[in-house]
Design a protein around this motif. Structure first.
Motif, PDB file in Angstrom:
ATOM      1  N   GLY A 285     112.094  82.576  80.288  1.00  0.00           N
ATOM      2  CA  GLY A 285     113.123  83.365  80.144  1.00  0.00           C
ATOM      3  C   GLY A 285     114.022  83.091  79.127  1.00  0.00           C
ATOM      4  O   GLY A 285     114.666  83.687  78.630  1.00  0.00           O
ATOM      5  N   ASN A 286     114.297  81.654  79.101  1.00  0.00           N
ATOM      6  CA  ASN A 286     115.191  81.131  78.232  1.00  0.00           C
ATOM      7  C   ASN A 286     114.571  80.794  76.732  1.00  0.00           C
ATOM      8  O   ASN A 286     115.114  80.378  75.857  1.00  0.00           O
ATOM      9  CB  ASN A 286     115.764  79.984  78.733  1.00  0.00           C
ATOM     10  CG  ASN A 286     116.677  79.914  79.653  1.00  0.00           C
ATOM     11  OD1 ASN A 286     117.788  80.237  79.347  1.00  0.00           O
ATOM     12  ND2 ASN A 286     116.292  79.759  80.778  1.00  0.00           N
ATOM     13  N   GLY A 287     113.371  81.355  76.733  1.00  0.00           N
ATOM     14  CA  GLY A 287     112.731  81.172  75.397  1.00  0.00           C
ATOM     15  C   GLY A 287     112.117  79.759  75.020  1.00  0.00           C
ATOM     16  O   GLY A 287     111.866  79.577  73.853  1.00  0.00           O
ATOM     17  N   TRP A 288     112.095  78.969  76.025  1.00  0.00           N
ATOM     18  CA  TRP A 288     111.587  77.666  75.703  1.00  0.00           C
ATOM     19  C   TRP A 288     110.094  77.312  75.920  1.00  0.00           C
ATOM     20  O   TRP A 288     109.611  76.387  75.539  1.00  0.00           O
ATOM     21  CB  TRP A 288     112.313  76.707  76.766  1.00  0.00           C
ATOM     22  CG  TRP A 288     113.730  76.617  76.647  1.00  0.00           C
ATOM     23  CD1 TRP A 288     114.441  77.067  75.657  1.00  0.00           C
ATOM     24  CD2 TRP A 288     114.699  76.317  77.908  1.00  0.00           C
ATOM     25  NE1 TRP A 288     115.892  76.764  76.045  1.00  0.00           N
ATOM     26  CE2 TRP A 288     115.888  76.423  77.408  1.00  0.00           C
ATOM     27  CE3 TRP A 288     114.720  76.050  79.192  1.00  0.00           C
ATOM     28  CZ2 TRP A 288     117.188  76.348  78.330  1.00  0.00           C
ATOM     29  CZ3 TRP A 288     115.631  75.802  79.818  1.00  0.00           C
ATOM     30  CH2 TRP A 288     116.849  76.023  79.589  1.00  0.00           C
TER      31      TRP A 288
ATOM     32  N   ALA B 108     111.580  80.284  84.296  1.00  0.00           N
ATOM     33  CA  ALA B 108     112.819  80.400  84.003  1.00  0.00           C
ATOM     34  C   ALA B 108     112.784  79.717  82.435  1.00  0.00           C
ATOM     35  O   ALA B 108     113.579  80.241  81.728  1.00  0.00           O
ATOM     36  CB  ALA B 108     113.361  79.189  85.064  1.00  0.00           C
ATOM     37  N   ALA B 109     111.928  78.809  82.146  1.00  0.00           N
ATOM     38  CA  ALA B 109     111.645  78.391  80.862  1.00  0.00           C
ATOM     39  C   ALA B 109     111.336  79.478  79.909  1.00  0.00           C
ATOM     40  O   ALA B 109     111.913  79.358  78.660  1.00  0.00           O
ATOM     41  CB  ALA B 109     110.558  77.341  80.993  1.00  0.00           C
TER      42      ALA B 109
END
Length: 344
Positions: free
Chosen positions: A304-307, A301-302
């Motif tokens: 996927g958010n570019g984090w 998830a991180a």
């Protein structure tokens, strides 16, 4: 143009005096020096790849809560086994997606010699016999209530469940399973499964007990993948461990070893590295960690958010298990991590 800075020689002399001349950064200045002195090495041989099996044929079915993970047909499992062999991954762990109409109160499909896991095991062993197979022994993928055992009202029946688990283990061994993985956390199940396997001539079949399996919030995506999340009534805290406990993990693992377990596992992994380290150090047996679906999904998830940098986060997280003392890791990152280990 790069600006040049030069330290006062007196500063350098004082630093050398303070450190005794030990400059640890010397070993960090190049990639080759970092690799040369690295204490913990991750290799494809350290990985177990969990895969989800579904009925039918055709393309993989993505699991929405686990980006990059799909349910595979039996044929797809065989292809995954070939990929594992080529990547140097020694073991696949099989988990079935069981449709609601095939579930009942006793999880009877678990005892069916023609169920998904058994068919996938046979197909893999016929096509890629050199890859090991780990099969989960528990009833939750097969029960209509989503629990790991049979129920009387709201109570999980320990001994009646163990009887069914023994039959499930034998059916899986007959299908070619190499490692039986009791994940149910019922008391006495390892001893009874070992007895049942031996009685049927499966003395060489290994048991990897989920010795310290905690009642965790990090299993939810897995339950989506096997179809039990919406079915689960209540929670599993009467048989899975309390996350506040460490001494209990030592007692559980020691008991399973006394009962005949060959290997032990800690689940979840990331948030229980102290347990992995302690069991490995104190018991001196091969101790595995399961990087659960929730741990995987959190990283993805991180990403996927570019984090986060996905490749770096993956390798750092897996190396943490090895650094803590794990002999190996069950991870959904396994094929990707194996390729990274090989520089692919």
């Amino acid at each position: 143009m790069t600006e040049r800075f030069r330290a006062d020689p007196a500063t350098s002399a004082r630093i050398d005096a303070a450190t005794g001349g030990r400059r640890f950064r010397r070993l960090r200045q190049h990639d080759w020096t970092r690799r040369l002195v690295r204490e913990t090495q991750l290799s494809p041989a350290d990985l177990i790849w969990p895969i989800f099996v579904r009925e039918g044929s055709g393309a993989p079915e993505p699991v929405a809560s686990m980006p990059g993970v799909s349910r595979l047909s039996v044929e797809g499992c065989v292809e995954a086994a070939r990929e594992a062999r080529d990547l140097g991954i020694p073991v696949l762990a099989l988990f079935p997606y069981t449709q609601a109409e095939m579930r009942d109160l006793s999880g009877s499909e678990a005892l069916n010699a023609g169920n998904l896991v058994c068919r996938a095991s046979r197909a893999i062993k016929e096509a890629v016999p050199e890859v090991g197979i780990l099969c989960d022994v528990a009833l939750d993928p097969y029960t209509s209530h989503g629990h790991d055992g049979v129920m009387e009202g709201s109570r999980i029946l320990n001994d009646a469940t163990v009887e069914l688990l023994c039959r499930q283990a034998v059916v899986q061994a007959q299908a070619g399973c190499d490692i039986i993985g009791p994940s149910d956390m019922m008391d006495g199940r390892v001893a009874m499964i070992r007895e049942a396997l031996d009685a049927e001539g499966f003395r060489d079949t290994l048991i990897m007990s989920y010795a310290a399996k905690y009642a965790s919030a990090f299993y939810a995506p897995f339950r989506d993948a096997v179809g039990s999340n919406a079915l689960l009534k209540g929670d599993k805290r009467t048989y899975q461990m309390d996350y506040g406990n460490s001494e209990e993990a030592v007692r559980e693992a020691s008991q399973d070893l006394d009962e005949g377990a060959d290997l032990i596992m800690v689940k979840p992994g990331t948030f229980y590295l102290d347990i992995v380290s302690r069991l490995s150090r104190e018991l001196g047996v091969p101790t595995f960690a399961y990087q659960t679906s929730g741990e995987y999904a959190m990283i993805m998830a991180a990403v996927g958010n570019g984090w986060l940098d996905g490749g770096r986060a993956m390798m750092e997280s897996l190396s943490a298990f090895k650094r803590a003392g794990a002999a190996g890791v069950l991870s959904y990152f396994s094929p990707r991590a194996a390729r990274a280990c090989q520089g692919r």
